[in-house]
Motif scaffolding. Structure first.
Motif, PDB file in Angstrom:
ATOM      1  N   LEU A   1       0.831  -1.210   0.000  1.00 42.01           N
ATOM      2  CA  LEU A   1       0.000   0.000   0.000  1.00 42.01           C
ATOM      3  C   LEU A   1       0.859   1.250   0.000  1.00 42.01           C
ATOM      4  N   ASP A   2       1.900   1.259   0.818  1.00 39.67           N
ATOM      5  CA  ASP A   2       2.769   2.427   0.911  1.00 39.67           C
ATOM      6  C   ASP A   2       3.513   2.670  -0.391  1.00 39.67           C
ATOM      7  N   ARG A   3       4.001   1.583  -1.009  1.00 39.96           N
ATOM      8  CA  ARG A   3       4.767   1.712  -2.248  1.00 39.96           C
ATOM      9  C   ARG A   3       3.928   2.339  -3.366  1.00 39.96           C
ATOM     10  N   VAL A   4       2.707   1.862  -3.519  1.00 40.67           N
ATOM     11  CA  VAL A   4       1.867   2.384  -4.604  1.00 40.67           C
ATOM     12  C   VAL A   4       1.426   3.804  -4.304  1.00 40.67           C
TER      13      VAL A   4
ATOM     14  N   GLN B   1       2.450   5.849  -7.439  1.00 40.42           N
ATOM     15  CA  GLN B   1       1.259   6.046  -8.260  1.00 40.42           C
ATOM     16  C   GLN B   1       1.576   5.954  -9.757  1.00 40.42           C
ATOM     17  N   ASP B   2       2.616   5.182 -10.075  1.00 43.46           N
ATOM     18  CA  ASP B   2       2.957   4.934 -11.471  1.00 43.46           C
ATOM     19  C   ASP B   2       1.861   4.070 -12.097  1.00 43.46           C
ATOM     20  N   PRO B   3       1.329   4.456 -13.267  1.00 39.83           N
ATOM     21  CA  PRO B   3       0.212   3.707 -13.861  1.00 39.83           C
ATOM     22  C   PRO B   3       0.502   2.228 -14.061  1.00 39.83           C
ATOM     23  N   GLN B   4       1.724   1.890 -14.465  1.00 39.35           N
ATOM     24  CA  GLN B   4       2.060   0.483 -14.674  1.00 39.35           C
ATOM     25  C   GLN B   4       2.107  -0.283 -13.353  1.00 39.35           C
ATOM     26  N   THR B   5       2.618   0.374 -12.314  1.00 37.87           N
ATOM     27  CA  THR B   5       2.647  -0.263 -10.996  1.00 37.87           C
ATOM     28  C   THR B   5       1.240  -0.484 -10.483  1.00 37.87           C
ATOM     29  N   VAL B   6       0.387   0.520 -10.657  1.00 32.84           N
ATOM     30  CA  VAL B   6      -1.007   0.404 -10.223  1.00 32.84           C
ATOM     31  C   VAL B   6      -1.691  -0.745 -10.955  1.00 32.84           C
ATOM     32  N   GLU B   7      -1.441  -0.877 -12.249  1.00 34.42           N
ATOM     33  CA  GLU B   7      -2.047  -1.952 -13.034  1.00 34.42           C
ATOM     34  C   GLU B   7      -1.572  -3.319 -12.554  1.00 34.42           C
TER      35      GLU B   7
ATOM     36  N   VAL C   1      -0.541  -4.118  -9.559  1.00 29.56           N
ATOM     37  CA  VAL C   1      -1.140  -4.379  -8.250  1.00 29.56           C
ATOM     38  C   VAL C   1      -2.616  -4.715  -8.398  1.00 29.56           C
ATOM     39  N   LEU C   2      -3.284  -4.012  -9.298  1.00 24.05           N
ATOM     40  CA  LEU C   2      -4.705  -4.245  -9.522  1.00 24.05           C
ATOM     41  C   LEU C   2      -4.966  -5.674  -9.994  1.00 24.05           C
ATOM     42  N   THR C   3      -4.077  -6.195 -10.820  1.00 25.25           N
ATOM     43  CA  THR C   3      -4.257  -7.526 -11.397  1.00 25.25           C
ATOM     44  C   THR C   3      -3.379  -8.573 -10.706  1.00 25.25           C
ATOM     45  N   LEU C   4      -3.073  -8.343  -9.457  1.00 23.56           N
ATOM     46  CA  LEU C   4      -2.219  -9.260  -8.706  1.00 23.56           C
ATOM     47  C   LEU C   4      -2.773 -10.677  -8.703  1.00 23.56           C
ATOM     48  N   VAL C   5      -4.084 -10.819  -8.515  1.00 23.12           N
ATOM     49  CA  VAL C   5      -4.695 -12.146  -8.460  1.00 23.12           C
ATOM     50  C   VAL C   5      -4.557 -12.854  -9.799  1.00 23.12           C
ATOM     51  N   GLU C   6      -4.814 -12.130 -10.909  1.00 21.29           N
ATOM     52  CA  GLU C   6      -4.745 -12.745 -12.227  1.00 21.29           C
ATOM     53  C   GLU C   6      -3.327 -13.202 -12.577  1.00 21.29           C
ATOM     54  N   HIS C   7      -2.345 -12.384 -12.231  1.00 20.76           N
ATOM     55  CA  HIS C   7      -0.990 -12.678 -12.651  1.00 20.76           C
ATOM     56  C   HIS C   7      -0.230 -13.583 -11.685  1.00 20.76           C
ATOM     57  N   GLU C   8      -0.530 -13.499 -10.416  1.00 20.82           N
ATOM     58  CA  GLU C   8       0.212 -14.282  -9.433  1.00 20.82           C
ATOM     59  C   GLU C   8      -0.591 -15.448  -8.876  1.00 20.82           C
ATOM     60  N   GLY C   9      -1.890 -15.444  -9.101  1.00 15.77           N
ATOM     61  CA  GLY C   9      -2.729 -16.527  -8.626  1.00 15.77           C
ATOM     62  C   GLY C   9      -3.340 -16.238  -7.270  1.00 15.77           C
ATOM     63  N   VAL C  10      -4.555 -16.695  -7.085  1.00 15.56           N
ATOM     64  CA  VAL C  10      -5.248 -16.443  -5.832  1.00 15.56           C
ATOM     65  C   VAL C  10      -4.594 -17.193  -4.679  1.00 15.56           C
ATOM     66  N   ASP C  11      -3.881 -18.288  -4.977  1.00 15.63           N
ATOM     67  CA  ASP C  11      -3.222 -19.047  -3.915  1.00 15.63           C
ATOM     68  C   ASP C  11      -2.240 -18.183  -3.135  1.00 15.63           C
ATOM     69  N   LEU C  12      -1.454 -17.411  -3.862  1.00 13.97           N
ATOM     70  CA  LEU C  12      -0.452 -16.575  -3.213  1.00 13.97           C
ATOM     71  C   LEU C  12      -1.111 -15.499  -2.366  1.00 13.97           C
TER      72      LEU C  12
ATOM     73  N   THR D   1     -16.338  -0.573 -12.089  1.00 15.19           N
ATOM     74  CA  THR D   1     -16.486  -0.225 -10.678  1.00 15.19           C
ATOM     75  C   THR D   1     -15.586  -1.095  -9.815  1.00 15.19           C
ATOM     76  N   ALA D   2     -15.512  -2.382 -10.149  1.00 13.72           N
ATOM     77  CA  ALA D   2     -14.640  -3.292  -9.415  1.00 13.72           C
ATOM     78  C   ALA D   2     -13.195  -2.803  -9.443  1.00 13.72           C
ATOM     79  N   ASP D   3     -12.741  -2.383 -10.627  1.00 10.57           N
ATOM     80  CA  ASP D   3     -11.376  -1.891 -10.766  1.00 10.57           C
ATOM     81  C   ASP D   3     -11.185  -0.570 -10.016  1.00 10.57           C
ATOM     82  N   SER D   4     -12.162   0.314 -10.113  1.00 10.25           N
ATOM     83  CA  SER D   4     -11.997   1.636  -9.513  1.00 10.25           C
ATOM     84  C   SER D   4     -12.009   1.585  -7.992  1.00 10.25           C
ATOM     85  N   ILE D   5     -12.765   0.648  -7.410  1.00 15.25           N
ATOM     86  CA  ILE D   5     -12.764   0.520  -5.956  1.00 15.25           C
ATOM     87  C   ILE D   5     -11.399   0.052  -5.477  1.00 15.25           C
ATOM     88  N   LEU D   6     -10.856  -0.990  -6.115  1.00 18.53           N
ATOM     89  CA  LEU D   6      -9.566  -1.516  -5.672  1.00 18.53           C
ATOM     90  C   LEU D   6      -8.443  -0.532  -5.962  1.00 18.53           C
ATOM     91  N   SER D   7      -8.418   0.043  -7.145  1.00 13.17           N
ATOM     92  CA  SER D   7      -7.346   0.999  -7.459  1.00 13.17           C
ATOM     93  C   SER D   7      -7.442   2.229  -6.569  1.00 13.17           C
TER      94      SER D   7
END
Length: 239
Positions: free
Chosen positions: A61-64, A68-74, A76-87, A153-159
């Protein structure tokens, strides 16, 4: 409403991590501190895991917030998709609802659930919004949202939790859950009335009303968790 009950419950938000149990296979997300993440593959005791859970949540949370770099935000936003829900589950699903990792887990699961069930949720919103009153305004959703509106809305709440006011994001999440919970209750009652009519005529029905009510209660509880988290954040007590 034509959507079956399975559209609502199978991917509903879990109040704890049991529905997303870790498989033991981990990858290392570039967004998180490698020094912390390397311990997970070998397993840690509960106390260590709790410390890692809180540290990674605060660090991410502190890093982002500071970049607030757009690529970093993206990423983090897609952490589940790219890293898996297990992690994500291994990191944060065990966190109490009044903790930062617990809130982040619920925010990520809310986004996942909203995006996977966007069409069903858009219909439920239209049912629940007239009942929920001011909640729709807080959530920031139109009265008749499309499926894509729900996904946005899902994206905007998390971002918003990472680049905006964290408490406001949680209040939006709370309000959204409240509206959908109201929609589920209304739909369940409609199905119960239909069941009663069918029983009166001798017909057999299995509408899934009980399942909808169960999901509604889960969402109502999650809504309260987000609202409490927003209050704790403003008081500087969400850790």
């Amino acid at each position: 409403m034509s959507t079956s009950s399975s559209s609502y419950g199978s991917s509903s938000i879990r109040a704890a991590g049991s529905g997303f149990a870790a498989s033991g296979r981990f990858t290392r997300p570039a967004q998180l501190d490698p020094a912390l993440m390397e311990h997970l593959s070998g397993g840690v005791d509960p106390q260590q895991l709790s410390e890692i859970s809180h540290t990674t949540a605060a660090s991410l949370l502190d890093r982002v917030h500071h970049t607030q770099d757009p690529q970093t935000v993206e990423r983090v936003l897609t952490l589940v998709e790219h890293e898996g829900v297990d992690l994500v589950a291994e990191l944060w699903s065990g966190g109490d609802p009044d903790s930062l990792p617990g809130v982040l887990w619920r925010l990520y699961m809310l986004r996942t659930w909203m995006r996977r069930n966007r069409e069903s949720i858009s219909r439920l919103w239209r049912i629940g919004e007239p009942v929920a009153g001011a909640s729709s305004a807080i959530a920031g959703v139109d009265q008749a949202p499309t499926a894509e509106d729900i996904a946005r809305t899902a994206d905007s709440i998390l971002s918003g939790a990472f680049v905006g006011d964290f408490a406001v994001a949680m209040e939006r999440a709370s309000a959204f859950c409240a509206v959908i919970s109201a929609g589920l209750v209304a739909e369940a009652r409609r199905r119960q009335e239909r069941d009663a009519e069918l029983r009166g005529s001798g017909a057999i029905s299995s509408s899934g009303a009980a399942h909808l009510m169960k999901t509604a209660r889960s969402l109502h509880s999650t809504s309260k968790d987000f609202k409490a988290g927003a209050r704790l954040w403003r008081e500087g007590r969400l850790e």
